[in-house]
Motif scaffolding. Structure first.
Motif, PDB file in Angstrom:
ATOM      1  N   ASP A  18       0.559  -1.448   0.508  1.00 52.47           N
ATOM      2  CA  ASP A  18      -0.197   0.095   0.122  1.00 52.47           C
ATOM      3  C   ASP A  18       0.668   1.645  -0.420  1.00 52.47           C
ATOM      4  OD1 ASP A  18      -2.498  -1.608   0.267  1.00 52.47           O
ATOM      5  OD2 ASP A  18      -2.626  -1.477   2.073  1.00 52.47           O
ATOM      6  N   SER A  19       1.930   1.892   1.209  1.00 53.52           N
ATOM      7  CA  SER A  19       2.992   2.277   1.286  1.00 53.52           C
ATOM      8  C   SER A  19       3.398   3.139  -0.396  1.00 53.52           C
ATOM      9  CB  SER A  19       4.307   2.153   1.828  1.00 53.52           C
ATOM     10  OG  SER A  19       5.036   3.125   2.344  1.00 53.52           O
ATOM     11  N   LEU A  20       3.944   1.096  -1.378  1.00 50.19           N
ATOM     12  CA  LEU A  20       4.755   1.639  -2.609  1.00 50.19           C
ATOM     13  C   LEU A  20       3.393   2.125  -3.431  1.00 50.19           C
ATOM     14  CD1 LEU A  20       6.868  -1.414  -2.812  1.00 50.19           C
ATOM     15  CD2 LEU A  20       8.025   1.369  -1.771  1.00 50.19           C
ATOM     16  N   ARG A  21       2.159   1.556  -3.358  1.00 54.45           N
ATOM     17  CA  ARG A  21       1.437   1.912  -4.139  1.00 54.45           C
ATOM     18  C   ARG A  21       1.438   3.745  -4.132  1.00 54.45           C
ATOM     19  NH1 ARG A  21      -3.816   0.314  -2.545  1.00 54.45           N
ATOM     20  NH2 ARG A  21      -3.843   1.760  -1.223  1.00 54.45           N
ATOM     21  N   ASP A  22       0.794   3.932  -2.907  1.00 53.98           N
ATOM     22  CA  ASP A  22       0.772   5.348  -2.844  1.00 53.98           C
ATOM     23  C   ASP A  22       1.445   6.314  -3.445  1.00 53.98           C
ATOM     24  OD1 ASP A  22      -1.380   4.621  -1.653  1.00 53.98           O
ATOM     25  OD2 ASP A  22      -1.005   4.817   0.287  1.00 53.98           O
ATOM     26  N   ARG A  23       3.017   5.894  -2.794  1.00 55.22           N
ATOM     27  CA  ARG A  23       4.390   7.079  -3.798  1.00 55.22           C
ATOM     28  C   ARG A  23       5.204   5.661  -4.076  1.00 55.22           C
ATOM     29  NH1 ARG A  23       9.173   9.074  -1.379  1.00 55.22           N
ATOM     30  NH2 ARG A  23       8.509   8.204   1.466  1.00 55.22           N
ATOM     31  N   ASN A  24       5.431   5.785  -5.106  1.00 52.68           N
ATOM     32  CA  ASN A  24       6.461   4.063  -6.065  1.00 52.68           C
ATOM     33  C   ASN A  24       7.989   4.647  -5.262  1.00 52.68           C
ATOM     34  OD1 ASN A  24       6.419   1.517  -6.651  1.00 52.68           O
ATOM     35  ND2 ASN A  24       5.957   1.892  -8.151  1.00 52.68           N
ATOM     36  N   GLY A  25       8.942   3.629  -5.088  1.00 53.31           N
ATOM     37  CA  GLY A  25      10.696   4.279  -5.171  1.00 53.31           C
ATOM     38  C   GLY A  25      11.118   4.804  -4.641  1.00 53.31           C
TER      39      GLY A  25
END
Length: 266
Positions: A18-25
């Motif tokens: 979820d965290s990477l979906r919201d802000r990738n990389g």
């Protein structure tokens, strides 16, 4: 798919996705801070997600950045979720939510693609830099001495494309290659079958860049492609997300079989 289901079964790993979906990389440090989890725990969960193909990584300087790869989740949707009534799939509620939401903010996040190729780092480097290779699977010959700061000329059906800002950003043979993306010319658009309005939109966007990360992986080589500096909500992001999988699949096929994939019918 067993590895994907096992990875998604843990709530902490779903929170990481979820965290990477919201802000990738994100770096490991950023993921730890955002989720209030111990560094060791986050590292272990990321290793499981990476093993399942749900997360891929790329180095930026001293940091290793983590990116969501939605392909395995989409495969689960095609194989399982779409066959059943979603209202009755209570046990897969978290996965259902992930599938129904946009996996990446395509306006701000880079395009990231990882593939494994049965070859060597040296051979893969040749395939990325030598005109005889690139013309076969990409349709373009790249003319450059591949020294940092040197120009990169694209030569293909759309003619020769050059520009002072079309340069090599980083070149470490067998390890890493990065360069700025090409200028969009009317000749290139005509050869690519793009209408004028699409060309106008792309030409108005800032210049992007692509980076190839090459890592040995036993008998295979892990290739991670990161195309970033893309315009927020831009047209190029949409186009390259369709183009890169085809180009990289053809590259993989060429190195493993000696022949690239056939040209798709237009």
């Amino acid at each position: 798919m067993d590895d994907v289901f096992k990875a998604l079964a843990d709530v902490s790993r779903r929170r990481l996705l979820d965290s990477l979906r919201d802000r990738n990389g994100q770096s490991l440090r950023e993921l730890c801070a955002g989720l209030d989890m111990a560094r060791q725990s986050v590292s272990k969960h990321l290793a499981v997600l990476e093993s399942a193909g749900l997360v891929t990584t790329a180095r930026r300087g001293r940091e290793k950045l983590h990116y969501l790869d939605a392909a395995p989740i989409n495969a689960v949707a095609d194989r399982w979720i779409n066959r059943y009534d979603r209202d009755r799939a209570g046990a897969l509620a978290d996965l259902k939510t992930a599938l129904e939401q946009t996996p990446m903010d395509t306006g701000t996040n880079p395009f990231v693609y990882t593939t494994y190729i049965r070859t060597t780092p040296e051979r893969l480097w040749q395939a990325l830099t030598e005109p005889a290779f690139t013309r076969r699977y990409w349709g373009h010959a790249f003319e450059s001495d591949w020294e940092k700061g040197s120009p990169v000329v694209w030569a293909g059906a759309g003619g020769r494309i050059s520009h002072p800002e079309q340069i090599v950003l980083d070149a470490q043979p067998g390890r890493r290659l990065s360069y700025t993306w090409h200028t969009f010319t009317p000749e290139w658009a005509e050869a690519s079958g793009l209408p004028q309005d699409v060309l106008d939109r792309i030409a108005g966007e800032r210049r992007s860049k692509v980076t190839f990360e090459i890592e040995p992986a036993g008998e295979l080589v892990k290739l991670t492609v990161v195309h970033d500096d893309l315009e927020a909500g831009g047209t190029l992001r949409e186009l390259i997300s369709q183009g890169w999988p085809s180009v990289l699949s053809s590259l993989k096929t060429l190195l493993e079989t000696g022949e690239p994939l056939p040209e798709p019918a237009r």
